[in-house]
Structure formats: C-alpha cells, structure tokens
Scaffold this active site. Sequence first.
Site, PDB file in Angstrom:
ATOM      1  N   HIS A  71      15.315  18.167  22.966  1.00 42.26           N
ATOM      2  CA  HIS A  71      16.642  17.756  23.437  1.00 42.26           C
ATOM      3  C   HIS A  71      16.832  18.290  24.854  1.00 42.26           C
ATOM      4  O   HIS A  71      16.996  17.526  25.775  1.00 42.26           O
ATOM      5  CB  HIS A  71      17.723  18.258  22.472  1.00 42.26           C
ATOM      6  CG  HIS A  71      19.111  17.806  22.829  1.00 42.26           C
ATOM      7  ND1 HIS A  71      20.196  17.980  22.011  1.00 42.26           N
ATOM      8  CD2 HIS A  71      19.595  17.197  23.934  1.00 42.26           C
ATOM      9  CE1 HIS A  71      21.288  17.469  22.579  1.00 42.26           C
ATOM     10  NE2 HIS A  71      20.947  17.009  23.751  1.00 42.26           N
ATOM     11  N   TRP A  74      19.191  24.609  27.941  1.00 42.35           N
ATOM     12  CA  TRP A  74      20.582  24.771  28.367  1.00 42.35           C
ATOM     13  C   TRP A  74      20.890  26.219  28.751  1.00 42.35           C
ATOM     14  O   TRP A  74      20.629  27.133  27.966  1.00 42.35           O
ATOM     15  CB  TRP A  74      21.534  24.396  27.219  1.00 42.35           C
ATOM     16  CG  TRP A  74      21.348  23.026  26.643  1.00 42.35           C
ATOM     17  CD1 TRP A  74      20.719  21.953  27.197  1.00 42.35           C
ATOM     18  CD2 TRP A  74      21.822  22.592  25.355  1.00 42.35           C
ATOM     19  NE1 TRP A  74      20.780  20.873  26.356  1.00 42.35           N
ATOM     20  CE2 TRP A  74      21.452  21.239  25.214  1.00 42.35           C
ATOM     21  CE3 TRP A  74      22.525  23.217  24.315  1.00 42.35           C
ATOM     22  CZ2 TRP A  74      21.758  20.511  24.060  1.00 42.35           C
ATOM     23  CZ3 TRP A  74      22.831  22.483  23.186  1.00 42.35           C
ATOM     24  CH2 TRP A  74      22.454  21.142  23.063  1.00 42.35           C
ATOM     25  N   TYR A  82      29.793  27.407  28.397  1.00 44.18           N
ATOM     26  CA  TYR A  82      28.796  26.982  29.376  1.00 44.18           C
ATOM     27  C   TYR A  82      29.399  26.159  30.505  1.00 44.18           C
ATOM     28  O   TYR A  82      30.476  25.585  30.370  1.00 44.18           O
ATOM     29  CB  TYR A  82      27.672  26.177  28.698  1.00 44.18           C
ATOM     30  CG  TYR A  82      28.108  24.889  28.027  1.00 44.18           C
ATOM     31  CD1 TYR A  82      28.046  23.679  28.706  1.00 44.18           C
ATOM     32  CD2 TYR A  82      28.567  24.881  26.709  1.00 44.18           C
ATOM     33  CE1 TYR A  82      28.431  22.488  28.086  1.00 44.18           C
ATOM     34  CE2 TYR A  82      28.950  23.699  26.081  1.00 44.18           C
ATOM     35  CZ  TYR A  82      28.890  22.508  26.775  1.00 44.18           C
ATOM     36  OH  TYR A  82      29.270  21.351  26.178  1.00 44.18           O
ATOM     37  N   GLU A 128      20.086  15.404  31.035  1.00 41.63           N
ATOM     38  CA  GLU A 128      19.769  16.802  30.723  1.00 41.63           C
ATOM     39  C   GLU A 128      19.621  17.637  31.988  1.00 41.63           C
ATOM     40  O   GLU A 128      20.094  18.764  32.070  1.00 41.63           O
ATOM     41  CB  GLU A 128      18.497  16.882  29.869  1.00 41.63           C
ATOM     42  CG  GLU A 128      18.690  16.408  28.447  1.00 41.63           C
ATOM     43  CD  GLU A 128      19.759  17.206  27.709  1.00 41.63           C
ATOM     44  OE1 GLU A 128      19.716  18.445  27.758  1.00 41.63           O
ATOM     45  OE2 GLU A 128      20.643  16.587  27.088  1.00 41.63           O
ATOM     46  N   LYS A 131      23.311  17.629  33.890  1.00 34.66           N
ATOM     47  CA  LYS A 131      24.346  18.384  33.188  1.00 34.66           C
ATOM     48  C   LYS A 131      23.978  19.860  33.038  1.00 34.66           C
ATOM     49  O   LYS A 131      24.805  20.739  33.264  1.00 34.66           O
ATOM     50  CB  LYS A 131      24.603  17.762  31.804  1.00 34.66           C
ATOM     51  CG  LYS A 131      25.664  18.496  30.998  1.00 34.66           C
ATOM     52  CD  LYS A 131      26.033  17.757  29.721  1.00 34.66           C
ATOM     53  CE  LYS A 131      27.037  18.591  28.912  1.00 34.66           C
ATOM     54  NZ  LYS A 131      27.311  17.979  27.601  1.00 34.66           N
ATOM     55  N   HIS A 132      22.744  20.145  32.634  1.00 39.64           N
ATOM     56  CA  HIS A 132      22.356  21.528  32.323  1.00 39.64           C
ATOM     57  C   HIS A 132      21.448  22.156  33.386  1.00 39.64           C
ATOM     58  O   HIS A 132      21.651  23.290  33.794  1.00 39.64           O
ATOM     59  CB  HIS A 132      21.642  21.581  30.970  1.00 39.64           C
ATOM     60  CG  HIS A 132      22.458  21.032  29.845  1.00 39.64           C
ATOM     61  ND1 HIS A 132      23.539  21.710  29.315  1.00 39.64           N
ATOM     62  CD2 HIS A 132      22.375  19.865  29.152  1.00 39.64           C
ATOM     63  CE1 HIS A 132      24.081  20.986  28.334  1.00 39.64           C
ATOM     64  NE2 HIS A 132      23.389  19.859  28.223  1.00 39.64           N
TER      65      HIS A 132
END
Length: 394
Positions: A71, A74, A82, A128, A131-132
């Site tokens: 996935h 993070w 977060y 991914e 965002k992270h």
Amino acid sequence: MALRSLLLGAVAAGHLAAAASVTCSASAPLSCHNTTSYDTCCLNYPGGHLLLTQFWDTNPATGPSNSWTIHGLWPDHCDGTYDSSCDSSRAYTNITQILQAAAPSTLQYMQTYWKDYTGNDETFWEHEWGKHGTCISTLKPSCYTNYQPTQEAVDFFSKTVALFQTLPSYSWLSAAGIVPSSTATYTLSAIQSALTSRFGYAVTINCNSNKELNELWYHYNVQGSVQSGNFQPADPVGSGSTCPSTGIKYLPKPGGATTTTATTLTTTTTSAAATGTPLSGKGYLNVVTGGTQTGCIISAGTWYTSGTCATFTATASGSGFTLTSSKGKCAISSNALTCASSVTTATVFSYDGTYLTYGGSSSFYATAVPSGTTQSTVYTSSQSVSLKITWQAQ
Ligand SMILES: *[C@@H]1O[C@H](CO)[C@@H](O)[C@H](O)[C@H]1NC(C)=O
Ligand SMILES: *[C@@H]1O[C@H](CO)[C@@H](O)[C@H](O)[C@H]1NC(C)=O
C-alpha cells in the site's frame, strides 16, 4: 569528544552509503526518541513513526495469489496523527518514467507487487508519493548534496520495496496455518501472534466491514534517514486494529497466478512451497547473489544488472518445464544458458520451491558480476561467481 565521534560516525556512514546522497552520523537519534533537536535531514521529524502498509485485495484481486501487496510507506507523527500532501511542487505525475530511467528493477517489482485495485498503478503511486512521500523530512531536496530532480522519489519507492521484501506476510501467516480460505475463519489473536512472532512487535490488523482481513500495518522508528538509516520495528500508535476478535475471514484471491516471490525467498527457510513444483506462465528470472537480488536474465539467457528484465514463458514438460524468451527456446549448451532461435530442443528445468534448478542443482555461475551494459554468460559449471535464479511471476 562530541565533535570527534560525530566526524567518525559521518565517515563510517559515508563509506557504507557510497551511492546515497544523504550521509548521517551513526549517532543520529532514533525518531520519536530524540531528547534534543536534531537536523531533520537525519532525523525523521515530525513524521518519525513510519508505517509500511500492505493490502490483501480479493474483490477485485490484485497481485500474486500468494503474496500481500504494497500500500505505501507513511510518515506518521509519533502520536499517530499525520501530515499529508506536504509539497505540491514535488507531486510528480511521471513516477513510471522516473523509475524507468533511474530504477527499472524497482519499477518491475512494483508492477507485480504494488498494485491499484482499479488497475491504475501510476495514479496510485502518484497518490502515495504526493500524499505521504513528500512529508518525509529526510527526503527533502535540501538534504541532498548535488540534488538531481526527482531522486528523492526514487529513494522513496526503492526503500518501500526493500522494506516490503523483508515482510513476507503471506508466508508468515501460512507458516502458522493461516491460509486463504472461503470457509475458514481465524481469530485476531492467532493472526497477531503469527505476525508478532516474526516482526517482533504488534502489527495493526485491519478488516473491512464484512470481517474480511484486508490490510496490515507494520510500524517502525528510524535511526537516521529513510534513504539509508536503520528501520527499527516499533509498537503501533494511533488507531488500533479494525478486525473483530473472532470470525475473521481471509479470502482467497480468485484467479490470481501463484508465484514464489523474491519476497519469500530470503526469509522462508521452512517454505510451505512444495519442492519440485513446475513453473508455468510468464515471469522474470531474477538473479540472486549473496542473498540479494542482483539484476536478472535477459532474452538471450545472459545476466544483466542495469536494464529491463526479459519475460520468459514456462511450459510444463516432463517432470519440470521448459523456458522460452522472445529470442527463442532456452537450453543449457556447453554448460552455458542460451536462449535463441537456433535452439531446437529446449532444456527441461525444475524448481525447488525457491530457486530454478538444473540437473538437481540450484547453483549457477558466472565469471564476473556484470555492470553497466556488460552481460555475463550464465554457466552450470563452476566459475568464480556463484548465483541462484528465482522466478517472479507476471
Ligand atoms: C526532536 O527533534 C526535532 C527536530 O529537530 C525538534 O523539533 C524536537 O523538539 C526534538 N524533540 C525533543 C524532545 O527535543
Ligand atoms: C518527471 O517530471 C519532473 C517534473 O515534474 C521532471 O523534472 C523530470 O525530468 C521528469 N522525469 C522523467 C524521467 O521524465
């Protein structure tokens, strides 16, 4: 004294991380454990609690039927809250091209193990990363000497893949008798204990609203940078597992191809994979030296470390299987692996559950490890470099 140990630490780290652009002192603090402030290129802050998260998608299914998929990675805060989407100027929309140019074998691995359930892998990877990934402090461009645009995204994806390869959830669960089934149910404590006994710390275990196991979160603190630091398993923070304590379903992936993966090979010594299982279908032949994947076999049957891996087709034959590439059938001829249109009789290979075998042996050889555009012939007779070959189904 402090200065001296800092310099020695920096020199030592520099030697170890010749290819990395972020060099951190060996005495950098562990994230979420620093007691004074520290350079956030070498201390992940505020996102010091890193999670490697994995999916088990069954409807629709993604990835091999005997592997969880990636996935993301993070950077949570130490309390489980977060930040997200931290730098829109680095929200790249060309992840595939970036990796194709800089890390083709990472890209190839992602195309099997980092899958979007709607089929749009590129968009999922962009999400991914944007965002992270852009919130990881040690990946800031200013942390690099001679920063080259997008190199921090390459580090993000390479590190995520490398961490995932150390977390073979499918094998860990199956070794404890927890295997996909359309009828069996499992308890949360059985799943937790199967994973904790391997990882060393509790894992966050998530289910959907139908009590179907679908996600695992592995937690870490990091000493040094994400790129080259030391990931130390940690207890979960934040929201707990969403599975009920009993009656958990772990559904099979319908129609997925079974593969024994590079993920399981380094960790599964008591592999559940049957020995002598023939391979079939399309896949890559990865080369492993000293326990690490080092390039792959290309279409002529030679070993290459810096390009795109060839697709081979395995076809059942006798007690094993034959292999074919775009160049033609593959054979062992004069103790060397060759795939060519001139090959009339394909050699029958076997598979021991982890490695390709020929004549009962999984050992292959080369006179040197190839580098750059050089290819090495793969021999079955002893040479100075010893290697093994794994199968990665496509
Ligand atoms: C840990 O380091 C960060 C970054 O330098 C700093 O902001 C924070 O205050 C430090 N925490 C403690 C408890 O000193
Ligand atoms: C990807 O896009 C970035 C800008 O967003 C650009 O700097 C970079 O050169 C591109 N990389 C490739 C390989 O196309």
